[in-house]
Design a protein around this motif. Structure first.
Motif, PDB file in Angstrom:
ATOM      1  N   GLN A 129       2.768  13.709   0.976  1.00  0.00           N
ATOM      2  CA  GLN A 129       1.443  13.978   0.541  1.00  0.00           C
ATOM      3  C   GLN A 129       0.284  14.040   1.715  1.00  0.00           C
ATOM      4  O   GLN A 129      -0.432  14.535   1.767  1.00  0.00           O
ATOM      5  CB  GLN A 129       1.009  12.957  -0.657  1.00  0.00           C
ATOM      6  N   SER A 178       0.553  16.986   4.036  1.00  0.00           N
ATOM      7  CA  SER A 178      -0.243  18.065   3.412  1.00  0.00           C
ATOM      8  C   SER A 178      -1.696  17.658   3.289  1.00  0.00           C
ATOM      9  O   SER A 178      -2.416  18.901   3.577  1.00  0.00           O
ATOM     10  CB  SER A 178       0.093  18.108   1.904  1.00  0.00           C
ATOM     11  N   ARG A 179      -2.168  16.446   3.224  1.00  0.00           N
ATOM     12  CA  ARG A 179      -3.640  16.274   3.436  1.00  0.00           C
ATOM     13  C   ARG A 179      -4.024  16.330   4.591  1.00  0.00           C
ATOM     14  O   ARG A 179      -5.485  16.860   5.101  1.00  0.00           O
ATOM     15  CB  ARG A 179      -3.850  14.835   2.959  1.00  0.00           C
ATOM     16  N   ILE A 182      -2.935  18.733   7.018  1.00  0.00           N
ATOM     17  CA  ILE A 182      -3.080  20.002   7.172  1.00  0.00           C
ATOM     18  C   ILE A 182      -4.167  20.690   6.286  1.00  0.00           C
ATOM     19  O   ILE A 182      -4.896  21.547   6.720  1.00  0.00           O
ATOM     20  CB  ILE A 182      -1.708  20.818   6.451  1.00  0.00           C
ATOM     21  N   ASP A 183      -4.623  20.236   5.076  1.00  0.00           N
ATOM     22  CA  ASP A 183      -5.828  20.529   4.228  1.00  0.00           C
ATOM     23  C   ASP A 183      -7.123  20.305   5.265  1.00  0.00           C
ATOM     24  O   ASP A 183      -7.937  21.136   5.312  1.00  0.00           O
ATOM     25  CB  ASP A 183      -5.712  19.981   3.138  1.00  0.00           C
ATOM     26  N   GLN A 184      -7.097  19.282   5.954  1.00  0.00           N
ATOM     27  CA  GLN A 184      -8.223  18.832   6.478  1.00  0.00           C
ATOM     28  C   GLN A 184      -8.465  19.518   7.657  1.00  0.00           C
ATOM     29  O   GLN A 184      -9.632  19.953   8.307  1.00  0.00           O
ATOM     30  CB  GLN A 184      -8.173  17.184   6.777  1.00  0.00           C
ATOM     31  N   GLU A 185      -7.234  19.850   8.408  1.00  0.00           N
ATOM     32  CA  GLU A 185      -7.224  20.638   9.544  1.00  0.00           C
ATOM     33  C   GLU A 185      -7.632  21.993   9.230  1.00  0.00           C
ATOM     34  O   GLU A 185      -8.314  22.658  10.018  1.00  0.00           O
ATOM     35  CB  GLU A 185      -5.935  20.764  10.432  1.00  0.00           C
ATOM     36  N   GLY A 186      -7.298  22.656   8.330  1.00  0.00           N
ATOM     37  CA  GLY A 186      -7.548  23.972   7.617  1.00  0.00           C
ATOM     38  C   GLY A 186      -9.306  23.998   7.478  1.00  0.00           C
ATOM     39  O   GLY A 186      -9.879  25.035   7.610  1.00  0.00           O
ATOM     40  N   LYS A 187      -9.673  22.838   6.721  1.00  0.00           N
ATOM     41  CA  LYS A 187     -11.285  22.726   6.548  1.00  0.00           C
ATOM     42  C   LYS A 187     -12.081  22.713   7.815  1.00  0.00           C
ATOM     43  O   LYS A 187     -13.113  23.245   7.889  1.00  0.00           O
ATOM     44  CB  LYS A 187     -11.461  21.641   5.790  1.00  0.00           C
TER      45      LYS A 187
END
Length: 125
Positions: free
Chosen positions: A111, A114-115, A117-122
């Protein structure tokens, strides 16, 4: 002559004491800030059987006040240690957590990863 020497010594002492007080007033207290990478690396080390109890407590035992999500992850990890911890087996080459504790920690680790990775994508957009 004695009065001149006395004044020089007093002025030097005042300069040293004043400089020390001034320096102490300008220096901030060092603060440790737990980042997601710190928790992720610790979880990976625990899952690989390479972490010690003191390393665990140094990172997980310190409250995280700057990020509510990370604080939740830290609390879940601490709860896992309370329920499934086996620190006495580390000295014998065993794992810090029982099998079920490692499974729960793996879920939390995924978890968190994945968070991140999501923050880096944003940030890229």
């Amino acid at each position: 002559m004695a009065l001149g020497l006395y004044l020089v010594v007093v002025l030097i002492c005042l300069l040293v004491v004043g400089g020390t007080v001034g320096l102490l007033m300008m220096v901030r207290t060092p603060r440790y800030r737990t980042e997601p990478d710190h928790l992720l690396k610790l979880f990976d080390r625990v899952l690989a059987g390479q972490s010690t109890e003191s390393e665990w407590h140094a990172i997980v035992g310190y409250p995280i006040r700057h990020d509510a999500f990370l604080e939740g992850v830290r609390r879940k990890a601490q709860q896992i240690m309370d329920e499934h911890g086996r620190p006495w087996q580390v000295a014998q080459g065993g794992s810090l957590l029982s099998r079920s504790g490692r499974e729960e920690l793996q879920t939390i680790r995924n978890q968190l990863a994945s968070r991140i990775i999501d923050q880096e994508g944003k940030r890229e957009f």
